[in-house]
Design a protein around this motif. Structure first.
Motif, short mmCIF file in Angstrom:
data_model
loop_
_atom_site.label_atom_id
_atom_site.label_comp_id
_atom_site.label_asym_id
_atom_site.label_seq_id
_atom_site.Cartn_x
_atom_site.Cartn_y
_atom_site.Cartn_z
N LEU A 186 -5.95 -3.02 7.33
CA LEU A 186 -7.11 -2.32 6.81
C LEU A 186 -7.53 -1.16 7.71
O LEU A 186 -7.88 -0.08 7.24
N THR B 80 0.81 -1.22 0.00
CA THR B 80 0.00 0.00 0.00
C THR B 80 0.85 1.27 0.00
O THR B 80 0.35 2.34 -0.36
N VAL C 198 -4.63 -1.74 -1.24
CA VAL C 198 -5.36 -2.15 -0.05
C VAL C 198 -6.53 -3.06 -0.43
O VAL C 198 -6.94 -3.93 0.34
N PHE D 147 -5.03 1.64 7.35
CA PHE D 147 -5.23 2.35 6.09
C PHE D 147 -6.45 3.27 6.18
O PHE D 147 -6.43 4.39 5.66
N GLN E 247 -1.74 3.03 -3.27
CA GLN E 247 -2.75 2.97 -2.22
C GLN E 247 -3.90 2.04 -2.55
O GLN E 247 -4.53 1.46 -1.66
#
Length: 434
Positions: free
Chosen positions: A216, A103, A110, A219, A107
């Motif tokens: 997760l 990531t 993810v 992020f 990005q």
């Protein structure tokens, strides 16, 4: 080692040649990971064939070209595939770490973190439930064998088995999970069955796959703190509803595997498959045609970069093919539908679980549709998941694919080396010229 002897300053360390060499090294690592993935996904594959396939996959033009440039594509793909390989080897903590690393390069990776976590969780639950089902079948076999020897009829087996199951459910320490597995079950049945399994094993799954959940959540916190997904130029990467992007990917992926999908044999196979259920398939095709027409008409986005930057193939494809005339973009819709139908059919035949195909399609949707810019580089990661799990068997098709890739690579490198671009410095003009 040669570089360390030659380089005398930090300025030389950051030279174009040295920086580009890092991607060349990462590309070699990526090829080794692809080899390991082929062995893990297809244990019956010989080492020679796995090596041959890995070399051909490494020649995929979008990956091969950026091997020689200092860009994020090769490192991003390598991190994602490393995450996938670690999950197949049940090293979930290491897999999540690679996912977090991926990531940082891109990005949108993810989404592939969530995809790998979901597929690994399904496999994990299947394995646990498979062992319990096997134990239960063995117990049932012993009961039947005992009753046959004692001269009892089969009707006596069922009450005994029901009592045994009831007793097992009362004893929490010896709880047996039994599920009725149907080989020909539909997608809905498969989803319900998997949901039941995951719910029964929810605490084990949550603990085992907690590292992915951590990535997760982290992020999500980054998105809130950053004010968006992209770390770079946010104004140029605004989330959009670019449904046509998914159709472009289907055609590009099928074209990259043309010896598999664009053949008379494959077209005949698809036609025969459609004829088996004429009413249902006809309705599905008409609905797909209608939706694709809407997507092309209302959700085809011409990004400013696409219109202004004539250094890319997509610039010419957009002007000379997709928008060659008013009707051309609609005439391409049947080709988009055929490409996706062929991909899903081949993909579904290679996968035992329909849910796996559904999750892949959902991940591709999540990655591609929000992206307003038509850029083939965005197709690399989903394409690698596709080709690694499609299980192409014929060596001749692999050889033709390799020749196709090598031809495109040679053409691209000749264009890159001998047809360089220069910036047009005329007042009021912002474009590259040959």
């Amino acid at each position: 080692m040669w570089f360390t002897k030659v380089i005398q300053s930090f300025h030389q360390l950051c030279s174009t040649g040295f920086l580009r060499s890092t991607n060349a090294i990462i590309a070699v690592v990526c090829s080794v990971i692809v080899y390991d993935l082929l062995i893990s996904l297809r244990p019956s594959l010989s080492e020679k064939k796995a090596t041959f396939y890995a070399v051909l996959i490494a020649l995929y033009p979008l990956h091969w070209f950026f091997t020689f440039l200092y860009y994020t594509d090769v490192a991003s793909l390598t991190a994602v595939l490393a995450m996938y390989l670690a999950s197949l080897k049940k090293q979930f903590l290491i897999s999540a770490m690679f996912g977090a690393f991926a990531t940082l390069f891109r990005q949108t990776n993810v989404v592939w973190v969530a995809f790998v976590a979901a597929t690994a969780a399904i496999s994990y639950a299947e394995n646990l439930c498979g062992k319990d089902c096997a134990n239960l079948k063995y117990e049932k076999f012993k009961i039947v064998k005992k009753d046959v020897i004692s001269g009892k009829n089969n009707s006596a087996v069922n009450p005994t088995l029901r009592k045994r199951r009831t007793g097992a459910s009362k004893n929490s320490s010896q709880k047996v999970i039994h599920f009725h597995l149907l080989n020909d079950s539909g997608l809905v049945d498969e989803i319900v069955e998997l949901f039941i399994k995951l719910w029964r094993l929810k605490w084990k799954v949550l603990v085992t796959f907690f590292p992915y959940l951590l990535v997760l959540v982290a992020f999500g916190a980054l998105v809130v703190f950053n004010g968006g997904i992209v770390l770079g130029a946010k104004e140029a990467h605004v989330v959009s509803l670019h449904f046509a992007q998914l159709m472009y990917f289907g055609l590009a992926a099928a074209a990259a595997l043309a010896p598999v999908h664009f053949t008379l044999g494959q077209a005949s196979t698809l036609w025969q498959s459609l004829r088996r259920h004429k009413i249902g398939n006809s309705f599905g095709l008409l609905a797909s045609l209608f939706l694709c027409m809407i997507f092309v008409h209302f959700f085809s986005i011409a990004h400013p970069y696409l219109l202004a930057d004539n250094r890319h193939y997509t610039f010419y494809l957009w002007r000379k093919v997709i928008h060659a005339n008013r009707s051309m973009k609609y005439l391409l819709v049947p080709l988009y539908i055929y490409s996706w139908l062929s991909l899903i059919t081949a993909f579904g035949n290679a996968q035992k679980k329909k849910v796996w195909v559904l999750l892949f399609c959902a991940a591709s949707v999540a990655v591609l549709i929000p992206t307003p810019l038509i850029e083939f580089r965005y197709y690399t990661t989903p394409f690698y998941f596709l080709i690694l799990n499609s299980k192409i068997e014929q060596n001749m098709k692999w050889a033709i694919i390799g020749i196709l890739y090598a031809s495109v690579n040679v053409l691209t490198m000749l264009m890159f080396l001998y047809r360089p671009f220069q910036w047009d410095h005329q007042p009021g003009i912002q474009r590259f010229i040959w």
